[in-house]
Write an enzyme that holds these catalytic residues in place. Structure first.
Site, mmCIF file in Angstrom:
data_model
loop_
_atom_site.group_PDB
_atom_site.id
_atom_site.type_symbol
_atom_site.label_atom_id
_atom_site.label_comp_id
_atom_site.label_asym_id
_atom_site.label_seq_id
_atom_site.Cartn_x
_atom_site.Cartn_y
_atom_site.Cartn_z
ATOM 1 C CG ASN A 168 -1.933 -1.114 1.144
ATOM 2 O OD1 ASN A 168 -2.919 -1.009 0.414
ATOM 3 N ND2 ASN A 168 -1.666 -2.201 1.854
ATOM 4 C CD GLU A 169 4.784 1.557 -2.639
ATOM 5 O OE1 GLU A 169 5.063 2.279 -1.662
ATOM 6 O OE2 GLU A 169 5.598 0.766 -3.141
ATOM 7 N N PRO A 170 2.202 5.231 -0.867
ATOM 8 C CG PRO A 170 3.984 6.685 -0.474
ATOM 9 C CD PRO A 170 3.670 5.282 -0.924
ATOM 10 C CB THR A 187 8.771 0.340 -3.396
ATOM 11 O OG1 THR A 187 8.122 1.110 -2.405
ATOM 12 C CG2 THR A 187 8.533 -1.133 -3.158
#
Ligand code: F6R
Length: 636
Positions: A168-170, A187
């Site tokens: 769950n990236e920014p 990442t």
């Protein structure tokens, strides 16, 4: 079980007004991992006693490796059974074959599932082999399956430097479910080493959502090493924001962050404890606080006033010391005494306020260098001075560094050898092996040998340039490194014996070593562990009473000013000479394989870092040098 209590017993935990998530700091990631494995094992057993399934959400990456290792040990030695365990992994790259050694499917089987008695039908991992049009339904089914299993009893998490949990990236939403997502550039950079270059890192992944994770009844997030320190601070102390998705965990009421000392370094209570509580003002804490105050206010140490101390949480220190005047002078002198142009000690000079002893005037010195180039990158100036000042300097390269040589570079050397020798058999075989190599194939022994040789010869060129006779250059080729892969073996007796043998042979007065204490999985840490083990074995010998150990930092970080116990200044000419020595490591120049998250070449990093240290000393009010190398003493 009261999890909080259990962790409180095992690690350090103090609540402060800055912290919004329960967290525990352990001395290192190994003991921390044992505590986490213990919690999981107890949960599995308590569910077994109640005749229930235990539903675990699992993570991959470097953080949970030791937890899985301990669970496997518990299964093999203590009979911990996984028959009642159902697992759901957080994520998988997309697209990704199961057989790919970089897949999370492969990771989980290699580290856990292949070694315990979990039923294959109870293993769930997002599927990297789906057709694009199948992903949506797969994600809906994944959520449903977790629900049908009774929900996650326990979720294990790591944290990315972007603040991601799962992938769950920014930008991820508080209510997001399982879905596919584009990976953040940071990442991908972090994964580049494992994938042998960023171009091979997938751009997309399938991940459980924030909402999926939040529904777990219990969450443990692990973070190791200084690389995670700033995101850990933001997550624990910052506002909840989609820009750092892990901050959503502040809303969960049963979460613990398990940290090692490196990952906790930026927390307010660790970094600036005087802002949080009453402190016992040891000399080292006092120095840390004064250096901090000076840089906060952009004032040199001798200009700090009573008011500066009182207004910045250091009133109790001021009371203890009487006035800013004497305190400033004491700390200024302490900093001043760390600076020396004589890293091996200054013969015939009073050494009571110098970092090193003046005797013996000619010391035997071993510089341990984890890879064949850390010596000149991290302490090239000091190395040069030691040689110039007449000490008997030995360099011991701990690993061959062979995996960091690109195939193209190796082919070039093999082709030269081939043409020179009119088709020499070895060179022909190497060329053939390289040309038929596929992505992720491990190099053949003969190719690895050439890669190691390339690094050896580069090193010898550099040490000759500094003025060292070849017989004082030692290549240890520690066996733990020789897997041909990024993943290395565990440190073994053979490694430690090699380290003991060289120390015992040279009987040094000084040892220099890379002290990257906070990087739990890198080669530098393993090389340092090998040294520590060797010191432990050898310390009973009389000659070791005269041996001082100085730690330098590798290519990535520098010691904080308050930690530095010896600072060796460099003139502009010495800066140039150091750069030249680094240049001999040709295979590590121009787009090296393991660049990390810093696009600068190694000589640039070293140069800027040494300049920065000098600048910091200067802004504290000390002399203005072109550059400085820094060391901390290790007492064994
Ligand atoms: C892994 C995962 C990621 C990692 C994170 C930290 O399944 O979902 O969130 O936990 O990237 O990775 P490491 O532990 O390698 O630092």
């Amino acid at each position: 079980m009261n999890n909080d209590l259990k962790y409180k017993e095992a690690g350090k935990f103090e609540e402060t007004r800055f912290e919004k998530i329960h967290n525990v700091i352990f001395e290192n990631s190994n003991v921390a991992s044992l505590a986490v494995a213990e919690e999981i094992a107890e949960l599995i057993k308590s569910k077994q006693e109640a005749n229930q399934n235990c539903v675990l959400g699992l993570a991959t990456g470097s953080s949970p490796i030791n937890v899985y290792e301990e669970l496997v040990r518990m299964h093999q030695e203590e009979g911990l059974s996984f028959k009642n365990v159902i697992t759901f992994n957080l994520d998988e790259y997309y697209p990704m074959d199961r057989e790919n050694t970089q897949s999370y499917w492969y990771f989980m089987h290699e580290h856990l599932f292949n070694h315990v008695d979990i039923l294959p039908e109870n293993i769930n991992i997002p599927d990297g082999t789906l057709k694009p049009e199948e992903i949506h339904q797969f994600c809906i089914d994944y959520e449903l399956k977790i629900k049908e299993a009774g929900g996650l009893d326990f979720q294990l998490l790591g944290i990315g430097r972007t603040g991601h949990i799962g992938f769950n990236e920014p930008g991820s939403h508080f209510n997001s479910g399982t879905r596919n997502i584009t990976l953040d550039h940071i990442t991908r950079i972090d994964a580049a080493t494992a994938f042998l270059g960023i171009d091979h890192v997938p751009r997309v992944a399938i991940t459980m959502g924030i909402s999926t994770i939040r529904k777990a009844k219990r969450i443990v997030l692990m973070a190791w090493g200084v690389n995670k320190a700033s995101v850990v601070k933001e997550t624990i102390e910052g506002e909840i924001t989609s820009e750092v998705p892990a901050t959503y965990l502040q809303r969960h009421d049963n979460v613990t962050f398990v940290l090692d000392e490196g990952a906790s370094t930026d927390l307010t209570r660790i970094k600036t404890p005087w802002l949080v509580k009453n402190c016992i003002w040891t000399e080292s804490l006092t120095l840390k606080a004064v250096v901090w105050l000076s840089s906060l206010l952009d004032k040199s140490v001798l200009k700090l006033t009573d008011k500066d101390y009182n207004y910045n949480g250091m009133a109790s220190l001021l009371v203890e010391q009487g006035s800013a005047y004497q305190l400033n002078i004491n700390m200024f002198n302490k900093l001043q005494h760390t600076i020396t142009g004589w890293p091996g000690g200054k013969p015939n000079a009073d050494d009571s306020n110098r970092p090193e002893r003046n005797t013996p005037a000619r010391k035997r010195v071993i510089i341990f260098s984890p890879h064949p180039d850390d010596d000149v990158i991290s302490m090239g100036g000091t190395f040069d001075r030691l040689v110039e000042q007449g000490h008997e300097v030995h360099v011991a390269y701990q690993t061959s560094g062979n995996i960091a040589v690109a195939d193209e570079e190796t082919l070039k050397f093999a082709e030269v050898a081939f043409e020179l020798n009119g088709g020499a058999k070895n060179a022909a075989e190497i060329i053939e092996d390289l040309n038929s190599k596929k992505n992720y194939d491990i190099d053949s022994p003969i190719v690895r040998n050439l890669k190691g040789l390339i690094r050896r010869k580069e090193s010898v060129a550099a040490t000759r340039y500094v003025g060292l006779p070849d017989e004082q250059v030692h290549f240890l080729d520690l066996p733990f490194y020789e897997t041909g892969r990024v993943k290395k073996d565990k440190l073994g007796d053979r490694d430690v014996k090699i380290m003991c043998d060289i120390i015992d042979e040279i009987k040094p007065h000084q040892i220099y070593a890379a002290g990257d204490l906070a990087d739990p999985h890198g080669t530098h840490k393993v090389c340092l562990d090998a040294l520590f083990m060797a010191l432990d074995i050898l310390k009973k010998n009389k000659y070791m009473d005269d041996c001082w150990v100085w730690l330098y930092r590798g290519a990535w970080h520098e010691w904080d000013i308050h930690d530095i116990e010896m600072a060796v200044p460099m003139s502009p000419d010495q800066v140039l000479k150091k750069k030249q020595a680094i240049f001999f490591h040709q295979s590590q120049k121009d787009g090296v394989m393991f660049q990390g998250d810093d696009s600068r070449e190694f000589w640039m990093r070293a140069e800027e870092r040494n300049k920065e240290t000098a600048k910091k000393y200067n802004s504290l009010g000390l002399a203005d040098y072109a550059a400085c190398e820094a060391f901390k003493r290790y007492h064994y």
